[in-house]
Enzyme design. Structure first.
Site, mmCIF file in Angstrom:
data_model
loop_
_atom_site.group_PDB
_atom_site.id
_atom_site.type_symbol
_atom_site.label_atom_id
_atom_site.label_comp_id
_atom_site.label_asym_id
_atom_site.label_seq_id
_atom_site.Cartn_x
_atom_site.Cartn_y
_atom_site.Cartn_z
ATOM 1 N N PHE A 177 -14.359 20.266 -28.531
ATOM 2 C CA PHE A 177 -14.469 21.517 -28.135
ATOM 3 C C PHE A 177 -13.682 21.900 -26.933
ATOM 4 O O PHE A 177 -13.619 21.124 -25.954
ATOM 5 C CB PHE A 177 -16.046 21.921 -28.078
ATOM 6 N N ASP A 254 -22.070 15.174 -26.703
ATOM 7 C CA ASP A 254 -22.231 16.632 -26.851
ATOM 8 C C ASP A 254 -23.149 16.734 -28.343
ATOM 9 O O ASP A 254 -22.268 16.347 -29.394
ATOM 10 C CB ASP A 254 -20.845 17.355 -26.962
ATOM 11 N N TYR A 279 -28.821 27.592 -29.323
ATOM 12 C CA TYR A 279 -28.774 28.765 -30.127
ATOM 13 C C TYR A 279 -27.949 28.553 -31.505
ATOM 14 O O TYR A 279 -27.911 29.496 -32.448
ATOM 15 C CB TYR A 279 -27.973 29.854 -29.370
ATOM 16 N N LYS A 280 -27.748 27.460 -31.727
ATOM 17 C CA LYS A 280 -27.343 26.903 -33.086
ATOM 18 C C LYS A 280 -28.392 27.139 -34.191
ATOM 19 O O LYS A 280 -29.252 27.691 -34.604
ATOM 20 C CB LYS A 280 -26.276 25.962 -33.164
ATOM 21 N N ARG A 428 -15.148 28.412 -41.444
ATOM 22 C CA ARG A 428 -16.342 27.661 -41.465
ATOM 23 C C ARG A 428 -17.444 28.260 -42.191
ATOM 24 O O ARG A 428 -17.836 29.462 -41.893
ATOM 25 C CB ARG A 428 -16.587 27.317 -39.884
#
Length: 458
Positions: A177, A254, A279-280, A428
């Site tokens: 990322f 991560d 928050y995912k 995605r």
């Protein structure tokens, strides 16, 4: 000296969290599932066959009743972006309202003494217990993912160099990322180190062979993502941790795209350090604070670089010098974001109740279904699956690749079908197992088909 990353930017399409088309100046026609012809797929399967299958899968789904607990799950909107921002639980809205009224409004500053000071550790332990396989006292809720990653990678690098000055390299892959790559480059420049980049296949990810070739006598820290943000590739975290340790390096994981979606066993797999967002799949809400894990054996060796009052041994002593606290408190800096960490508690309780194994099983079933639908109805349009086909090597999302996917994503957003876009040409499909149904997945993919057809006919 540091090396530079020629793969650097994710490109202009990464502007905006959903990366939909905000640059064209046009409002795309909103495709309708009815725009897609009712033909047979490549294997002779019809859309009605898939509708029947989706209904049967939903009927047999052991987690189907949990979907009703999420706000908006009963609407016609198709949500394919739970891997970026999860839907809120109804219970979380009630929790936030009650907190504002009763605790913040009623107790005011007394709340710090009564419970708030302990929340980062209590909720951190809940993350450890429910989502990442960590015993108590090793996980804390703190800052944003970026800030926590900076603290942890920098602390790990400094500890490694202090133990062995020859260890000056940070290892990271070019498809990690952007934040991870940018931070590593900055820390190396800041601390006089250098970056060793791993080239990877963007449909797969970092293999044991690739990591073994990158680490060595000069490796201080390895930073890897458990699930690749672009392709959804799921690494063998236990094996890669072992490889890093065999080279004498520390490893930082991560967990942003894995916590709450795939099983993680931080203690069993021998993790040193991990950071993940909430928050995912943990449904903590927009910008909810991240968590950090530090194995007990390392906590007193690491000196985090952002020395603030909340990480001191006696928070209210207000002494002339910084004295780090023992345990996970030393990794805090400023005042904890209490409101931001409230909502995730409900999802953590739900994960504990149903078990991460059941969540993973449904995740695999959802992504397998999505891949089959894509193969039947999207492959003939030139769409390819840019994620691992082996479910054991795939996390909770599937990436569909086509040159028109940026415009397709824009069309879908106008139709209340919400995927996201990542260069190059990747749409995605993020399928949160607790809040996503098979019927919703099919409806969304049929809309993708219609949008691709519309773009092809322009």
């Amino acid at each position: 000296m540091t090396t530079t990353d020629p793969a650097g930017s994710s490109g202009p399409a990464s502007a905006g969290f959903g990366a939909h088309d905000v640059h064209s100046g046009r409002e795309p026609h909103a495709p309708d599932v009815r725009d897609a012809p009712r033909t047979r797929g490549q294997a002779g399967i019809t859309p009605s066959d898939l509708e029947t299958e989706a209904a049967a899968l939903d009927a047999a789904d052991a987690l189907r009743s949990r979907r009703d607990a999420f706000v908006g799950a009963d609407t016609s909107l198709v949500y394919f972006d739970g891997n970026s921002l999860g839907r809120p639980l109804r219970a979380s809205i009630e929790r936030l309202e009650a907190f504002a009224r009763d605790e913040w409004g009623g107790r005011l500053i007394r709340g710090w003494d009564e419970s708030w000071m302990q929340l980062p550790f209590d909720i951190g332990d809940a993350v450890g217990r429910a989502a990442i396989g960590a015993a108590p006292g090793q996980t804390v809720i703190g800052d944003s993912t970026t800030v926590l990653l900076y603290k942890m990678v920098r602390a790990a690098f400094d500890a490694a160099v202090a133990a062995d000055p020859a260890r000056v390299e940070i290892v990271v892959d070019r498809d990690n990322f952007p934040t991870d790559r940018y931070l590593v480059d900055g820390i190396a420049a800041e601390r006089g180190g250098r970056v060793r980049w791993i080239d990877v296949d963007t449909v797969s990810g970092v293999s044991g062979e690739a990591l073994r070739a990158a680490v060595g006598r000069e490796t201080a820290v390895v930073l890897l993502s458990h699930v690749a943000y672009r392709s959804g590739y799921l690494t063998d975290a236990e094996a890669l941790t072992r490889i890093a340790h065999e080279a004498g390096a520390l490893i930082v994981w991560d967990l942003c795209h894995s916590a709450g979606s795939v099983p993680v066993e931080a203690d069993v797999w021998g993790f040193d350090i991990a950071v993940g967002c909430t928050y995912k799949y943990l449904n903590g809400g927009p910008g909810s604070p991240a968590f950090a894990y530090v194995a007990t054996r390392l906590q007193d060796r690491l000196a985090q670089p952002i020395q603030g009052w909340m990480g001191t041994a006696d928070v209210f002593a207000m002494g002339p010098e910084y004295q780090p606290a023992e345990g996970m408190r030393r990794f805090l800096s400023g005042t904890p974001p209490i409101v931001g960490m409230l909502a995730m508690q409900d999802t953590l309780a739900l994960i504990e109740e149903v078990g991460i194994g059941a969540i993973r099983a449904k995740s695999v079933a959802l992504t397998e279904f999505a891949v089959r639908v894509a193969d039947e109805f999207l492959a003939p349009l030139g769409v390819s699956v840019a994620s691992p086909r082996d479910p054991a090597a795939r996390g909770g999302h599937v990436t569909l690749s086509h040159p028109a996917m940026r415009a397709v994503t824009a069309r879908l957003w106008f139709q209340d079908v919400i995927p996201d876009y990542r260069d190059p040409g990747g749409l995605r499909i993020g399928l949160s197992p607790l809040s996503t149904s098979f019927a919703e997945t099919l409806a969304g993919l049929r809309a993708v088909e219609a949008a691709v057809r519309a773009e092809r006919s322009r």
